[in-house]
Write a protein that holds these residues in place. Structure first.
Motif, PDB file in Angstrom:
ATOM      1  N   VAL A  17       0.835  -1.197   0.000  1.00 56.12           N
ATOM      2  CA  VAL A  17       0.000   0.000   0.000  1.00 56.12           C
ATOM      3  C   VAL A  17       0.873   1.251   0.000  1.00 56.12           C
ATOM      4  O   VAL A  17       0.635   2.205  -0.756  1.00 56.12           O
ATOM      5  CB  VAL A  17      -0.941  -0.002   1.224  1.00 56.12           C
ATOM      6  CG1 VAL A  17      -1.699   1.312   1.327  1.00 56.12           C
ATOM      7  CG2 VAL A  17      -1.911  -1.163   1.145  1.00 56.12           C
TER       8      VAL A  17
ATOM      9  N   LEU B 157      -8.105   4.726  -0.813  1.00 53.68           N
ATOM     10  CA  LEU B 157      -6.740   4.814  -1.323  1.00 53.68           C
ATOM     11  C   LEU B 157      -6.661   5.806  -2.480  1.00 53.68           C
ATOM     12  O   LEU B 157      -5.699   6.571  -2.595  1.00 53.68           O
ATOM     13  CB  LEU B 157      -6.261   3.433  -1.771  1.00 53.68           C
ATOM     14  CG  LEU B 157      -4.778   3.293  -2.134  1.00 53.68           C
ATOM     15  CD1 LEU B 157      -3.903   3.623  -0.938  1.00 53.68           C
ATOM     16  CD2 LEU B 157      -4.480   1.893  -2.647  1.00 53.68           C
TER      17      LEU B 157
ATOM     18  N   VAL C 238      -6.633   4.237   4.158  1.00 52.52           N
ATOM     19  CA  VAL C 238      -7.043   2.942   3.627  1.00 52.52           C
ATOM     20  C   VAL C 238      -8.125   2.334   4.522  1.00 52.52           C
ATOM     21  O   VAL C 238      -8.022   2.364   5.744  1.00 52.52           O
ATOM     22  CB  VAL C 238      -5.828   2.001   3.541  1.00 52.52           C
ATOM     23  CG1 VAL C 238      -6.242   0.642   3.011  1.00 52.52           C
ATOM     24  CG2 VAL C 238      -4.763   2.609   2.646  1.00 52.52           C
TER      25      VAL C 238
ATOM     26  N   SER D 102      -2.324  -1.533   6.536  1.00 53.10           N
ATOM     27  CA  SER D 102      -1.551  -0.321   6.292  1.00 53.10           C
ATOM     28  C   SER D 102      -0.706  -0.062   7.529  1.00 53.10           C
ATOM     29  O   SER D 102      -1.123  -0.370   8.650  1.00 53.10           O
ATOM     30  CB  SER D 102      -2.476   0.865   6.018  1.00 53.10           C
ATOM     31  OG  SER D 102      -1.774   2.091   6.113  1.00 53.10           O
TER      32      SER D 102
END
Length: 258
Positions: free
Chosen positions: A75, A136, A219, A225
């Motif tokens: 991520v 995101l 997120v 994350s």
């Protein structure tokens, strides 16, 4: 090969390269390196410390923290690479247009840059996320918009300096097109400082994404994350320190590396 030889002679440069490679490789190959599903629940093993089964322990839902850190790297790198690449490309185009174009165009672009930079980045991000909702895509869009003026100003300054050089003036006198002048002479001379600036911005962008995820505005759960891992660790700090440690280590390493 010459680049690697020069880096190997510099201990700090070599250390930075190793740290960056560790983070990038672990994120890219997270599917193969992860011993567990990062979102799989195992309540029986909740809040465990590091062991041979769980290298960084488990969180309040029994999820393996090492696996979540690995997938959290995906991520972080996705946000950083996409946002920096797009912001750099747009910033280069706008910066060259401002520096090489007419005065009115320069004033309009600089007004746009000043307007964007007048808002504190974190406050702008929080306001945007509050309006459109956490995701995101929203985080990437916020980073792109707030990063464009940084690159655009650097390119504009470099372009203003280079366009007064004799080789550029000679080309313009010969009737060479503006596109050719910008692509063949201006761009190669401004891209060097931008690469350095972009590499220094990567940990800043990752920290911003982690901060928004820590506040619950990044997120969406259960996507792992580093920021959400830190948030879980903050709420459980009196029970176990390992989620805080697991979420902090990659942020520190990637900042030092870049």
């Amino acid at each position: 090969m010459e680049i690697f030889r020069r880096i190997s002679r510099e201990p700090l440069g070599l250390l930075g390269l190793v740290l960056v490679l560790i983070i990038v490789v672990s994120a890219v190959f997270a599917n193969f390196l992860s011993p567990y599903d990062p979102i799989a629940l195992n309540i029986m093993d909740r809040l465990q410390g590091p062991s041979s089964a769980h290298w960084l322990g488990t969180d309040q839902l029994g999820r393996d923290l090492f696996s979540r850190v690995l997938f959290g790297g995906q991520v972080a790198l996705k946000v950083a690479l996409i946002s920096i690449a797009v912001a750099l490309s747009v910033g280069v185009l706008l910066g060259m247009a401002a520096g090489f174009g007419p005065k009115w165009l320069d004033n309009c672009i600089m007004l746009f840059f000043d307007t964007i930079r007048s808002f504190p980045t974190v406050m702008f991000a929080l306001a945007t996320v509050a309006l459109v909702g956490p995701s995101l895509t929203t985080v990437i869009a916020v980073i792109i918009v707030t990063s464009i003026p940084t690159y655009g100003r650097v390119v504009r300054t470099q372009t203003l300096t280079i366009k007064s050089n004799e080789f550029v003036l000679a080309e313009r006198a010969m009737g060479v097109s503006t596109f050719r002048t910008l692509s063949r002479h201006i761009l190669p001379n401004v891209i060097g400082p931008l690469i350095i600036l972009a590499s220094m911005d990567i940990p800043t962008v990752i920290a911003l994404e982690a901060g928004l995820s820590f506040l619950g505005m990044g997120v969406k759960p259960p996507t792992p994350s580093w920021g959400s891992i830190l948030n879980d660790g903050y709420t459980l700090i009196r029970n176990t320190p390992w989620p805080i440690i697991a979420g902090s280590i990659p942020l520190v390493l990637i900042t030092l590396g870049f």
